[in-house]
Design a protein around this motif. Structure first.
Motif, short mmCIF file in Angstrom:
data_model
loop_
_atom_site.label_atom_id
_atom_site.label_comp_id
_atom_site.label_asym_id
_atom_site.label_seq_id
_atom_site.Cartn_x
_atom_site.Cartn_y
_atom_site.Cartn_z
N UNK A 27 0.83 -1.20 0.00
CA UNK A 27 0.00 0.00 0.00
C UNK A 27 0.86 1.25 0.00
N UNK A 28 0.33 2.31 -0.59
CA UNK A 28 0.98 3.62 -0.57
C UNK A 28 0.18 4.50 0.39
N UNK A 29 0.90 5.23 1.23
CA UNK A 29 0.24 6.15 2.16
C UNK A 29 0.20 7.54 1.53
N UNK A 30 -0.95 8.22 1.66
CA UNK A 30 -1.04 9.59 1.17
C UNK A 30 -1.60 10.47 2.28
N UNK A 31 -1.06 11.67 2.40
CA UNK A 31 -1.53 12.54 3.47
C UNK A 31 -1.45 14.00 3.04
N UNK A 32 -2.46 14.73 3.44
CA UNK A 32 -2.41 16.18 3.29
C UNK A 32 -2.36 16.71 4.70
N UNK A 33 -1.30 17.39 5.04
CA UNK A 33 -1.11 17.74 6.44
C UNK A 33 -0.48 19.10 6.59
N UNK A 34 -0.81 19.77 7.68
CA UNK A 34 -0.23 21.09 7.94
C UNK A 34 1.10 20.95 8.67
N UNK A 35 1.39 19.75 9.17
CA UNK A 35 2.62 19.56 9.95
C UNK A 35 3.85 19.79 9.08
N UNK A 36 4.86 20.32 9.69
CA UNK A 36 6.13 20.51 8.99
C UNK A 36 7.25 19.98 9.87
N UNK A 37 7.96 18.92 9.56
CA UNK A 37 7.72 18.09 8.38
C UNK A 37 6.49 17.20 8.59
N UNK A 38 5.88 16.74 7.50
CA UNK A 38 4.70 15.89 7.64
C UNK A 38 5.04 14.61 8.41
N UNK A 39 4.18 14.23 9.32
CA UNK A 39 4.46 13.06 10.15
C UNK A 39 3.47 11.96 9.81
N UNK A 40 3.97 10.90 9.21
CA UNK A 40 3.07 9.81 8.83
C UNK A 40 3.26 8.59 9.73
N UNK A 41 3.90 8.80 10.88
CA UNK A 41 4.20 7.66 11.76
C UNK A 41 2.93 6.90 12.15
N UNK A 42 1.94 7.65 12.64
CA UNK A 42 0.76 6.95 13.17
C UNK A 42 0.00 6.20 12.09
N UNK A 43 -0.18 6.82 10.92
CA UNK A 43 -0.95 6.14 9.87
C UNK A 43 -0.19 4.90 9.39
N UNK A 44 1.14 4.97 9.40
CA UNK A 44 1.93 3.80 9.01
C UNK A 44 1.76 2.67 10.04
N UNK A 45 1.73 3.05 11.31
CA UNK A 45 1.54 2.03 12.35
C UNK A 45 0.16 1.38 12.22
N UNK A 46 -0.83 2.23 11.98
CA UNK A 46 -2.19 1.69 11.82
C UNK A 46 -2.25 0.77 10.61
N UNK A 47 -1.61 1.21 9.51
CA UNK A 47 -1.63 0.41 8.28
C UNK A 47 -0.95 -0.95 8.53
N UNK A 48 0.19 -0.90 9.22
CA UNK A 48 0.92 -2.15 9.49
C UNK A 48 0.07 -3.08 10.36
N UNK A 49 -0.59 -2.48 11.36
CA UNK A 49 -1.41 -3.30 12.26
C UNK A 49 -2.58 -3.93 11.51
N UNK A 50 -3.06 -3.24 10.46
CA UNK A 50 -4.19 -3.76 9.69
C UNK A 50 -3.74 -4.71 8.58
N UNK A 51 -2.43 -4.97 8.48
CA UNK A 51 -1.96 -5.97 7.52
C UNK A 51 -1.49 -5.40 6.19
N UNK A 52 -1.10 -4.13 6.16
CA UNK A 52 -0.56 -3.55 4.92
C UNK A 52 0.95 -3.38 5.05
N UNK A 53 1.63 -3.52 3.93
CA UNK A 53 3.05 -3.20 3.88
C UNK A 53 3.17 -1.87 3.13
#
Ligand SMILES: Nc1nc2c(ncn2[C@@H]2O[C@H](COP(=O)(O)OP(=O)(O)OP(=O)(O)O)[C@@H](O)[C@H]2O)c(=O)[nH]1
Ligand SMILES: [Mg+2]
Length: 466
Positions: A27-53
């Protein structure tokens, strides 16, 4: 894995998560975020927990685009990255409207699933549902998520084929019917729970609930404070603390509210562990998890568990997301800093400062927050530090009445006394010839009833003497 930045698309050669299972879905993660730098840690953890690489990511800082949420150019980059990496899914860190979901799906290589954050969470929940209430709540959350998307699909089909009638479409009607039926089932469960709370209070128990962000350490703390399992749901809920402390911290470990007995500062309490909160969940999803909300709102005292080992930014974000849990509570809320063993004294002071600043910010903003949310109590379920302070604070916060009652000693007084002992409100008993003096302390309604029974015993004894 390198950090994403505002303009970077990247293909991940490796990730810093545990290596995904061989059957993980790319899977590819996509995010629109105001954070600088963008932080995709949590969504990656959720994705991994749900069975995505996670095989790549696309992030962007800009205003929402009505068509794709991302801007068109960025959406096209996402499409190319998905094609290059053979991703089977795009995981979107945010909520997409039904229209955006379809537009993105149309743009992406055929067959690529579009999974926004709420849908990813529903997938995670599906693995964890372990009781009738959790099943019902999950079903309801899923149906509420599906309905607007189904309506969009029906409208799109009708736009392409004039013979189709979007109104009265049988699939939509079916989902609407199932929502009604799930709501009715939940009403029933919620009524049962309310009745059970009344029974438990009448039996002299104080009801204490733990609330907080997912992975904050609620269940571990509940197990640490518990005497034994009162009515775990499911029956086989893990009770082994060592095992609990060794688990890797998967999000949404707990989906059913589980209740255990605990003696807190001398009070006989029933401690209810609840489902964790998560950032970016739509309101209807939260509404579906009613047994959690009600357990916390209707408790005599609620503990807001906050992970002390989080960085200030994460701490602030998670506090915001879990605050709905402790709004509109009947009883007081006690903030608890969990996992204090993981931070140094300085680290703890910094975390408290960040937390209190976040609470003050909330106070000034949209959510009315009471002062009681300040001054969190640091605890560790691992080394047991702070637990005595916590149980004392809980006992102080619980509704309490005291009374000293003199009764003439006899069978009726003994029966009344035994009733009061059973409900845990006898603080001291003093026998003096024909009279017995009883100090009562505990739940106000139980103390009042004990007093009535004991003085009733006096009255009856006096009546009997005439
Ligand atoms: N170091 C340390 N780790 C802890 C402590 N308490 C919990 N943890 C760890 O934190 C992680 C999450 O703990 P849980 O108790 O499952 O968290 P939870 O809030 O119930 O999570 P959900 O059920 O997903 O909402 C686990 O890996 C625990 O081992 C603690 O006092 N110290
Ligand atoms: Mg839990």
């Amino acid at each position: 894995m390198s950090r994403d930045d505002a303009t970077m698309n990247e293909r991940d050669e490796s990730t810093d998560l545990d290596s995904p299972a061989a059957d993980a879905t790319p899977a590819v993660v996509a995010a629109r975020t105001a954070d600088e730098p963008p932080d995709t840690t949590e969504i990656r953890e959720l994705a991994a927990a749900a069975g995505y690489a996670v095989v790549g990511s696309v992030t962007q800082r800009r205003e929402e685009d009505p068509t794709y949420d991302l801007g068109r150019g960025k959406a096209e980059e996402l499409m190319r990255l998905a094609a290059d990496t053979d991703a089977e899914a795009v995981i979107y860190d945010g909520s997409l409207s039904p229209g955006q979901t379809f537009s993105l799906g149309d743009l992406l290589p055929t067959g690529t699933a579009v999974i926004d954050r709420p849908r990813l969470v529903l997938e995670l929940f599906a693995d964890a549902a372990d009781s009738r209430a959790a099943d019902r709540q999950l079903e309801l959350a899923r149906l509420r998520y599906e309905l607007p998307r189904l309506r969009e699909a029906v409208a799109r089909d009708a736009a392409e084929d004039v013979r189709l009638q979007p109104e009265g479409d049988s699939r939509v009607l079916d989902v609407e019917k199932r929502i009604e039926s799930a709501e009715r089932a939940l009403d029933e469960i919620s009524g049962d729970r309310a009745a059970r709370r009344t029974e438990r209070r009448d039996a002299g128990f104080d009801l204490v609930a733990l609330a907080g962000y997912t992975n904050a350490g609620k269940s571990t703390l509940a197990r640490r404070l518990a005497d034994d399992v009162a009515d775990a749901e499911p029956e086989d809920a893990p009770t082994d603390l060592a095992a609990a402390l060794s688990v890797g911290g998967r999000p949404f470990e707990t989906l059913s509210t589980t209740t255990r007995r605990a003696t807190l500062g001398g009070r006989r309490a029933l401690l209810t562990d609840t489902v964790g909160f998560l950032d970016g969940l739509p309101h209807e999803s939260l509404r579906s998890f009613r047994t959690t909300t009600e357990a916390v709102r209707r408790a005599d005292c609620a503990l807001l568990v906050v992970d002390a080992s989080d960085e200030p930014d994460a701490l602030r974000r998670k506090l915001r997301a879990s605050l709905t849990a402790v709004e509109a509570t009947d009883g007081p809320v006690i903030p608890v800093f969990s996992k204090s063993d993981e931070v140094s004294a300085d680290g703890l002071a910094a975390a408290v400062e960040a937390y209190e600043a976040a609470v003050a910010e909330l106070d000034a903003g949209d959510a009315p927050v009471v002062d009681s949310l300040l001054s969190p109590i640091p605890v560790s379920a691992r080394d047991e530090s702070g637990l005595a302070d916590l149980t004392e604070a809980v006992a102080d916060a619980l509704p309490t009445a005291t009374a000293t009652v003199e009764a003439s000693n006899g069978g009726d007084a003994q029966a009344a006394l035994s009733w009061a002992y059973d409900r845990g409100v006898v603080a001291a008993v003093d026998y003096d010839g024909e009279t017995v003096t009883v100090d009562l302390a505990g739940r106000p309604e139980v103390v009042a009833e004990a007093e009535r029974r004991l003085t009733g015993a006096v009255g009856e004894a006096a009546d009997g003497g005439e």
